[in-house]
Design a protein around this motif. Structure first.
Motif, PDB file in Angstrom:
ATOM      1  N   TYR A  88      -1.294 -12.361   4.142  1.00 54.07           N
ATOM      2  CA  TYR A  88      -0.744 -11.324   3.140  1.00 54.07           C
ATOM      3  C   TYR A  88      -0.016 -12.059   2.106  1.00 54.07           C
ATOM      4  O   TYR A  88       0.192 -13.222   1.808  1.00 54.07           O
ATOM      5  CB  TYR A  88       0.320 -10.671   3.709  1.00 54.07           C
ATOM      6  CG  TYR A  88       1.648 -11.386   4.270  1.00 54.07           C
ATOM      7  CD1 TYR A  88       2.729 -11.385   3.223  1.00 54.07           C
ATOM      8  CD2 TYR A  88       1.726 -12.058   5.296  1.00 54.07           C
ATOM      9  CE1 TYR A  88       3.836 -12.264   3.528  1.00 54.07           C
ATOM     10  CE2 TYR A  88       2.878 -12.896   5.505  1.00 54.07           C
ATOM     11  CZ  TYR A  88       3.876 -12.902   4.571  1.00 54.07           C
ATOM     12  OH  TYR A  88       5.009 -13.586   4.889  1.00 54.07           O
ATOM     13  N   SER A  89       0.054 -11.366   0.875  1.00 59.91           N
ATOM     14  CA  SER A  89       0.487 -11.692  -0.384  1.00 59.91           C
ATOM     15  C   SER A  89       1.133 -10.433  -0.998  1.00 59.91           C
ATOM     16  O   SER A  89       1.255  -9.217  -0.643  1.00 59.91           O
ATOM     17  CB  SER A  89      -0.500 -12.258  -1.318  1.00 59.91           C
ATOM     18  OG  SER A  89      -1.281 -11.376  -1.810  1.00 59.91           O
ATOM     19  N   LYS A  90       2.229 -10.788  -2.021  1.00 62.06           N
ATOM     20  CA  LYS A  90       3.110  -9.916  -2.539  1.00 62.06           C
ATOM     21  C   LYS A  90       2.884  -9.910  -4.181  1.00 62.06           C
ATOM     22  O   LYS A  90       2.979 -11.097  -4.557  1.00 62.06           O
ATOM     23  CB  LYS A  90       4.340  -9.724  -2.189  1.00 62.06           C
ATOM     24  CG  LYS A  90       4.571  -9.793  -0.608  1.00 62.06           C
ATOM     25  CD  LYS A  90       6.316  -9.714  -0.378  1.00 62.06           C
ATOM     26  CE  LYS A  90       6.307  -9.525   1.225  1.00 62.06           C
ATOM     27  NZ  LYS A  90       7.784  -9.712   1.527  1.00 62.06           N
ATOM     28  N   ILE A  91       2.735  -8.965  -4.711  1.00 60.41           N
ATOM     29  CA  ILE A  91       2.679  -8.940  -6.299  1.00 60.41           C
ATOM     30  C   ILE A  91       3.529  -7.575  -6.788  1.00 60.41           C
ATOM     31  O   ILE A  91       3.724  -6.802  -6.203  1.00 60.41           O
ATOM     32  CB  ILE A  91       0.932  -8.782  -6.740  1.00 60.41           C
ATOM     33  CG1 ILE A  91       0.509  -7.271  -6.119  1.00 60.41           C
ATOM     34  CG2 ILE A  91       0.202  -9.855  -6.349  1.00 60.41           C
ATOM     35  CD1 ILE A  91      -0.918  -6.954  -6.981  1.00 60.41           C
ATOM     36  N   LYS A  92       4.011  -7.837  -8.190  1.00 60.93           N
ATOM     37  CA  LYS A  92       4.516  -6.995  -8.861  1.00 60.93           C
ATOM     38  C   LYS A  92       3.618  -6.499 -10.044  1.00 60.93           C
ATOM     39  O   LYS A  92       3.160  -7.162 -10.771  1.00 60.93           O
ATOM     40  CB  LYS A  92       6.000  -7.445  -9.248  1.00 60.93           C
ATOM     41  CG  LYS A  92       6.833  -6.539 -10.107  1.00 60.93           C
ATOM     42  CD  LYS A  92       7.864  -7.082 -10.664  1.00 60.93           C
ATOM     43  CE  LYS A  92       8.849  -6.001 -11.459  1.00 60.93           C
ATOM     44  NZ  LYS A  92       9.803  -6.397 -12.151  1.00 60.93           N
ATOM     45  N   LEU A 126       3.550  -4.435  -4.201  1.00 63.54           N
ATOM     46  CA  LEU A 126       2.465  -4.261  -3.507  1.00 63.54           C
ATOM     47  C   LEU A 126       2.320  -5.323  -2.445  1.00 63.54           C
ATOM     48  O   LEU A 126       2.352  -6.634  -2.965  1.00 63.54           O
ATOM     49  CB  LEU A 126       1.238  -3.968  -4.300  1.00 63.54           C
ATOM     50  CG  LEU A 126       1.279  -2.665  -5.008  1.00 63.54           C
ATOM     51  CD1 LEU A 126      -0.069  -2.346  -5.878  1.00 63.54           C
ATOM     52  CD2 LEU A 126       1.428  -1.311  -4.269  1.00 63.54           C
ATOM     53  N   LYS A 127       1.918  -4.821  -1.144  1.00 63.66           N
ATOM     54  CA  LYS A 127       1.642  -6.168  -0.201  1.00 63.66           C
ATOM     55  C   LYS A 127       0.211  -5.973  -0.144  1.00 63.66           C
ATOM     56  O   LYS A 127      -0.388  -4.913   0.494  1.00 63.66           O
ATOM     57  CB  LYS A 127       2.444  -5.908   1.087  1.00 63.66           C
ATOM     58  CG  LYS A 127       1.932  -6.585   2.076  1.00 63.66           C
ATOM     59  CD  LYS A 127       2.763  -6.713   3.340  1.00 63.66           C
ATOM     60  CE  LYS A 127       2.574  -7.775   4.398  1.00 63.66           C
ATOM     61  NZ  LYS A 127       3.364  -7.380   5.721  1.00 63.66           N
ATOM     62  N   ILE A 128      -0.626  -6.815  -0.158  1.00 63.00           N
ATOM     63  CA  ILE A 128      -2.072  -7.271   0.080  1.00 63.00           C
ATOM     64  C   ILE A 128      -1.934  -7.985   1.418  1.00 63.00           C
ATOM     65  O   ILE A 128      -1.561  -8.987   1.534  1.00 63.00           O
ATOM     66  CB  ILE A 128      -2.862  -7.781  -1.075  1.00 63.00           C
ATOM     67  CG1 ILE A 128      -2.580  -7.098  -2.264  1.00 63.00           C
ATOM     68  CG2 ILE A 128      -4.019  -8.015  -0.713  1.00 63.00           C
ATOM     69  CD1 ILE A 128      -2.974  -7.797  -3.783  1.00 63.00           C
TER      70      ILE A 128
END
Length: 778
Positions: free
Chosen positions: A58-62, A229-231
């Motif tokens: 997983y990764s997190k973006i703004k 958002l979590k991918i």
């Protein structure tokens, strides 16, 4: 009131559930539970041991707001609400276009696996040099190749296409082939570690891989009030999953940056195109001015500004501004006319009309919005059609606004020309040549200022292009947990434990649920609580003696029938007339053991020095003769009933030598009309005479549900022993015997249960101090 109380008692008994008894009958089958549990746990261990390990990455973006720092405070700003639509961004992130770019960038339509003994595991790449010879777009169908590394070389096969090739060296470049790749192990230092291993190279169409990746990628917001958002993605290879997530974030960021750079690029292209024309016009004006001075021999002219200098200067300045705006408007209109595909327009090129500039900005935004919808949907999509219509409307508005603006400028220009004519009268002394030179200078100045303005705008656009902000901020790069999310050993072992117990329980529950047989005394008392159960005959194995031949025997059989004989005495009516007692033995259907109980009950009574007569009254299916080795046609009851001259005492036989007080009257020859013989009065005479000579008369009668023979003579009995057989008699047949008792068709009825213990599933143990098993008693 007594019947109501009885019915209520029966209902309570029927509804009562003996939990201890239910548990006991399931525990009888504990080996089944143990076996099922062992199999389930072994299966769970094998699955956990050999199932592929799936990890979650997983990764997190703004998502950065494009309008940050440009808008005035609003209600959204005050309450900290973002203007970003996360649902739209999520759809773009998971769109096919994004997946297609990720697949192409990572070449995901070519995947690698290693074939193990039990399972096939996915790899990020091969541990040796691999060169793909086919272009990804040329792969139109799925295919896979097995590469087996041997000591001598390589074996490569493709079962689908029937390809099976062998290479004598550890490289495919050693000979010509038609494989879509090249592999080479020649430069590896650890080549020996690869010998004996098998690898698989799989090729799939880009479209299939992109659609599969689209279904695997999950994007969801972190919280309701968050712009994060979590991918996430699940896969066997940690490195490959992390590459996919990181590449997706990069592709998405590039897409957002490209959208923001489109306007700047379009402005640069527009200005570069106009520079060519302006340079040609400036050159032409300068050459014309030089020629004009040379032809008229002009070197320096002093301008007479004594009359109307201020008015003329101001008027010229206004004329200059109007001419500049007219030139810019015509250039913009020409660009709008040439732009047939409704592309982007240059913004902020110097037109002093706020409405037109705002329309151009709205038009460019609408074009970008339309292009995005066209990429993710078809032309027939209502949203796409609406976006196209909006672009067309804005383009028409710009055309109209430019036309109106040009008309206004031209009108203003005419007014200024009229006013300049008035000024010209005041400066009539100015030579005509000076006027022409000024006109040339003015045109030159207009073109030079326009050139400088466009050059300035070009630099601004170039700066905006160079400093375009990213569309996302990466909060966390792709991370993969150390522990696999599948298989979860605790859940699997718990499921195996539960399943291993539930499967045999469910099977047994269905068996018990569908079981309609009688098994014990409790089954009778639930249905017929008012009719006593006076005996329970244990199940005897076939290899044991099941006839009470020895009066002094202490076997299970002997003890059970002694108990039965004692209980029979309790239900017989008390009388002092000295006559014998008549006991009927009957059952509902054939095979429940009424003949078996009749013989052994008569022998049990005979063993206590009582004179006993056993009568075979089942004229249709006699069975007593088979137990005393007499012929079926031996004269007996039927002969006596049919022949008035036949003496019943002549038909008595002694079937058991150790029972001197025991006599038997067999059924005799099977008659065609048993019911008529039993009601001709001679059977009653026989019973009355036998009661004078014997203490007990045991009558083996016909089954009650098949024929009416037993009911025709039932009134002669002092007691009726009704036999039911465990694991044989249907429970619903007990209602028939209950009706016979309640209606008075059978007198003084009591139950005897035969073959008790045949079913261990119900947990009943009638232990008389010995071990006994199952016997098929007739």
């Amino acid at each position: 009131m007594e019947d109501l109380h009885t019915n209520r008692y029966a209902m309570e008994e029927e509804d009562h559930l003996d939990l201890k008894q239910e548990i006991r009958r399931y525990l009888r089958f504990w080996p089944w539970f143990v076996l099922s549990l062992v199999i389930a746990l072994i299966g769970a261990y094998m699955y956990v041991r050999f199932a592929p390990r799936v990890y979650q990455t997983y990764s997190k973006i703004k998502i950065l707001d494009k309008s940050d720092g440009l808008e005035l405070p609003t209600a959204a700003f005050i309450f900290k609400r973002s203007n970003i639509n996360l649902e739209n961004e999520t759809e773009i992130l998971t769109s096919y276009i994004m997946m297609d770019r990720v697949v192409r960038r990572l070449n995901l339509n070519t995947s690698f696996y290693e074939e193990g003994t039990i399972r096939i595991s996915q790899q990020e790449g091969l541990p040796f040099e691999f060169t793909q010879l086919v272009h990804p777009d040329s792969i139109i169908s799925s295919s896979s190749y097995k590469i087996k590394v041997t000591e001598k070389g390589l074996d490569i096969s493709n079962e689908k296409d029937g390809i099976n090739m062998s290479f004598n060296t550890h490289t495919t470049t050693s000979k010509t082939h038609e494989l879509p790749f090249e592999v080479d192990l020649g430069l590896l230092n650890k080549k020996s570690e690869l010998i004996g291993r098998t690898f698989i190279v799989s090729f799939r169409p880009i479209e299939n891989v992109a659609l599969g990746l689209k279904s695997r990628i999950s994007v969801e917001p972190i919280g309701k009030q968050s712009d994060l958002l979590k991918i996430s993605i699940k896969g066997e290879s940690k490195a490959l999953s992390e590459d996919i997530v990181n590449t997706l974030m990069a592709v998405f960021d590039e897409d957002g940056i490209n959208d923001r750079q489109l306007i700047s690029k379009r402005t640069l292209d527009f200005i570069d195109d106009r520079f060519v024309f302006l340079a040609q016009e400036l050159d032409s004006i300068e050459v014309g001015r030089q020629d004009f001075k040379q032809r008229n021999n002009l070197v320096d002219i002093k301008v007479d500004a004594t009359l109307g200098l201020e008015q003329r200067t101001k008027s010229e300045e206004e004329a200059f501004q109007i001419e500049q705006q007219l030139a810019l408007s015509r250039l913009l209109k020409q660009s709008l006319t040439e732009n047939g595909e409704s592309g982007l327009l240059p913004a902020n090129i110097g037109i002093n009309n706020g409405g037109i500039n705002e329309l151009i900005a709205n038009y460019n935004a609408a074009v970008l919005n339309r292009d995005k919808f066209l990429n993710s949907g078809g032309t027939n999509n209502p949203i796409v059609q609406q976006a196209v219509a909006e672009v067309a409307d804005l383009k028409a508005n710009i055309n109209r606004s430019l036309a109106n603006y040009v008309n206004q400028l031209e009108a203003s220009s005419q007014q200024l020309e009229t006013r300049n004519d008035r000024f010209s009268g005041k400066v009539a002394q100015i030579p005509e040549k000076e006027k022409l030179l000024r006109a040339i200078d003015r045109q030159q100045k207009i073109k030079e200022s326009l050139y400088l303005l466009l050059l300035q705008k070009r630099e601004e656009a170039a700066i905006n292009l160079a400093i375009t902000e990213p569309s996302i901020k990466i909060v966390e790069h792709a991370l993969t947990g150390n522990s696999p999310i599948s298989p979860k050993s605790r859940v699997i072992y718990l499921g195996a434990l539960v399943g291993g117990l539930l499967v045999p329980f469910g099977i047994l529950y269905l068996i018990f649920l569908l079981d309609s047989k009688l098994h014990s005394k409790e089954d009778i008392t639930k249905i017929n609580p008012r009719i006593p159960v006076i005996g329970e005959i244990p199940d005897i194995k076939k290899d044991k003696e099941f006839i009470f031949e020895d009066p002094n025997a202490r076997s299970i059989l002997a003890e059970s029938f002694r108990i039965l004989s004692s209980n029979v005495d309790y239900i017989l009516p008390v009388s002092n007339d000295g006559k014998g007692k008549v006991i009927y033995c009957t059952s509902t259907i054939k095979g429940e053991g009424k003949t078996y109980v009749s013989i052994n009950l008569s022998l049990a009574l005979s063993s206590i020095n009582k004179k006993v007569l056993l009568i075979g009254a089942d004229l249709r299916n006699p069975q007593i003769h088979a137990h005393i080795h007499e012929g079926k046609d031996t004269p007996g009851l039927a002969n006596y009933l049919h022949d008035t001259n036949f003496e019943w005492r002549d038909a008595l036989v002694s079937g058991f030598d150790k029972h001197p007080n025991h006599r038997i009257m067999l059924s005799g020859t099977i008659p065609p009309n048993p019911a008529h013989l039993l009601t001709n009065g001679r059977f009653t005479k026989l019973i009355e005479e036998a009661k004078e000579e014997y203490d007990y008369i045991i009558v083996d009668t016909a089954p009650t549900i098949l024929v009416t023979d037993t009911m025709l003579i039932s009134q002669l009995a002092d007691a009726t022993v009704y036999i039911a057989r465990a694991d044989f008699t249907e429970k619903n047949l007990l209602k028939f015997s209950k009706d016979l008792s309640e209606s008075g068709k059978l007198k003084n009825m009591a139950y005897v249960i035969n073959s008790v213990g045949a079913s261990k599933s119900y947990g009943y143990s009638y232990n008389y101090g010995y071990n006994y098993g199952y016997g098929n008693n007739g």
